[in-house]
Design a protein around this motif. Sequence first.
Motif, mmCIF file in Angstrom:
data_model
loop_
_atom_site.group_PDB
_atom_site.id
_atom_site.type_symbol
_atom_site.label_atom_id
_atom_site.label_comp_id
_atom_site.label_asym_id
_atom_site.label_seq_id
_atom_site.Cartn_x
_atom_site.Cartn_y
_atom_site.Cartn_z
ATOM 1 N N PHE A 1 7.522 0.445 -1.628
ATOM 2 C CA PHE A 1 7.395 -0.966 -1.248
ATOM 3 C C PHE A 1 8.229 -1.865 -2.145
ATOM 4 O O PHE A 1 8.052 -3.074 -2.149
ATOM 5 N N ARG B 1 17.470 -16.251 -11.031
ATOM 6 C CA ARG B 1 17.000 -17.140 -9.956
ATOM 7 C C ARG B 1 16.718 -18.528 -10.497
ATOM 8 O O ARG B 1 17.052 -19.531 -9.897
ATOM 9 N N GLY C 1 4.351 -10.737 -3.307
ATOM 10 C CA GLY C 1 5.139 -9.640 -3.880
ATOM 11 C C GLY C 1 5.500 -9.979 -5.315
ATOM 12 O O GLY C 1 6.667 -9.961 -5.706
ATOM 13 N N ASN D 1 4.963 -8.423 -8.076
ATOM 14 C CA ASN D 1 5.242 -7.334 -8.995
ATOM 15 C C ASN D 1 4.345 -7.489 -10.237
ATOM 16 O O ASN D 1 3.175 -7.791 -10.088
ATOM 17 N N ASP E 1 0.244 -8.837 -4.872
ATOM 18 C CA ASP E 1 1.116 -7.672 -4.733
ATOM 19 C C ASP E 1 0.293 -6.529 -4.167
ATOM 20 O O ASP E 1 -0.914 -6.435 -4.386
ATOM 21 N N ASP F 1 -2.284 -6.277 0.273
ATOM 22 C CA ASP F 1 -1.200 -5.956 1.206
ATOM 23 C C ASP F 1 -1.115 -7.148 2.148
ATOM 24 O O ASP F 1 -2.022 -7.373 2.961
ATOM 25 N N PHE F 2 -0.054 -7.900 1.995
ATOM 26 C CA PHE F 2 0.051 -9.157 2.745
ATOM 27 C C PHE F 2 0.028 -8.917 4.252
ATOM 28 O O PHE F 2 -0.272 -9.831 5.018
ATOM 29 N N MET G 1 10.193 -13.783 -2.842
ATOM 30 C CA MET G 1 11.391 -13.415 -3.586
ATOM 31 C C MET G 1 11.610 -11.904 -3.558
ATOM 32 O O MET G 1 10.793 -11.128 -4.078
#
Length: 290
Positions: free
Chosen positions: A30, A45, A73, A75, A109, A134-135, A163
């Motif tokens: 993932f 960024r 996400g 991380n 995440d 888990d989106f 991102m």
Amino acid sequence: MAASARENFGVEEAASEGEPRVLEPGAAPFGNFPHYSRFHPPEQRLRLLPPELLRRLFPQGPQTKPILGLDVGCNSGDLSVALYKHFLALREEETCSDASGELRLLCCDIDPVLVERAEKECPFPDALTFITLDFMNQRRRKALLGSFLSQFGCSVFDIGFCMSITMWIHLNHGDRGLWEFLAHLSSLCRYLLVEPQPWKCYRAAARRLRKLGLHDFDHFHSLAIRGDMASQIVKILTQDHGMELVCCFGNTSWDRSLLLFRARQTTETHLIPESLVEEGKERNRLRFWR
Ligand SMILES: C[S@@+](CC[C@H](N)C(=O)[O-])C[C@H]1O[C@@H](n2cnc3c(N)ncnc32)[C@H](O)[C@@H]1O
């Protein structure tokens, strides 16, 4: 590292050469790389994003409620923390702040190990909340996000950060999954900052899997949404999901653009949508108004 070398090495999400390999074969399906920020540092960024962005977009924020952000996400939270500091203009050495009344981030995440690390290492526990989610799991998404938002009497986030995750959603859930992912985000956020991975990263991710002797991503060969992924995502969000592109803040050294969208029905508009997906120097081209 030159672009071609990066690509050969796997562009997206491969540790830089010389570093010990931290990935087991088959790991990170993932994009859940344990040391992601080492090879895609937040700074790349942040330097493109005006620190005053949130205060400009939401000038009334502090008086009423905190600005609410959703980082999908996240991380192990390095970018989430860096965004928080950047937008509050905290100095590098500042490791705590009482600004949780100004900006609150819900960071999620899919990988519980990364989330645990993010929680443990976060210097701003009052302002950043990390959850395993888990989106793409609608039931859990609704429950967890709804519970966070309801603490503030809100039904949507002021801004979502998306991102370097679109490719992983796309590879694991196909065209439909990407479309739905963007639909959910646009219904949940007034503004959306998206950093899409370009198509060459898809090829690199698939190649990396093959080198590990593993199967291709389920959807890689059947994806009809392909090519210029930034434009594809602009198209989906603007044509299908009621958002408009406010601006592109430019491209990172990894050739990923940072695109800001807003929901069309948002009335408080403070940014002139001057530059669309034009390349480079966008930051200078931003204009703000009151
Ligand atoms: C490449 S990392 C990007 C990390 C961070 N956003 C950044 O740009 O530095 C992608 C992250 O998305 C997460 N992810 C992938 N699919 C997800 C999903 N369905 N729900 C939540 N997180 C997901 C991965 O676990 C991984 O940590």
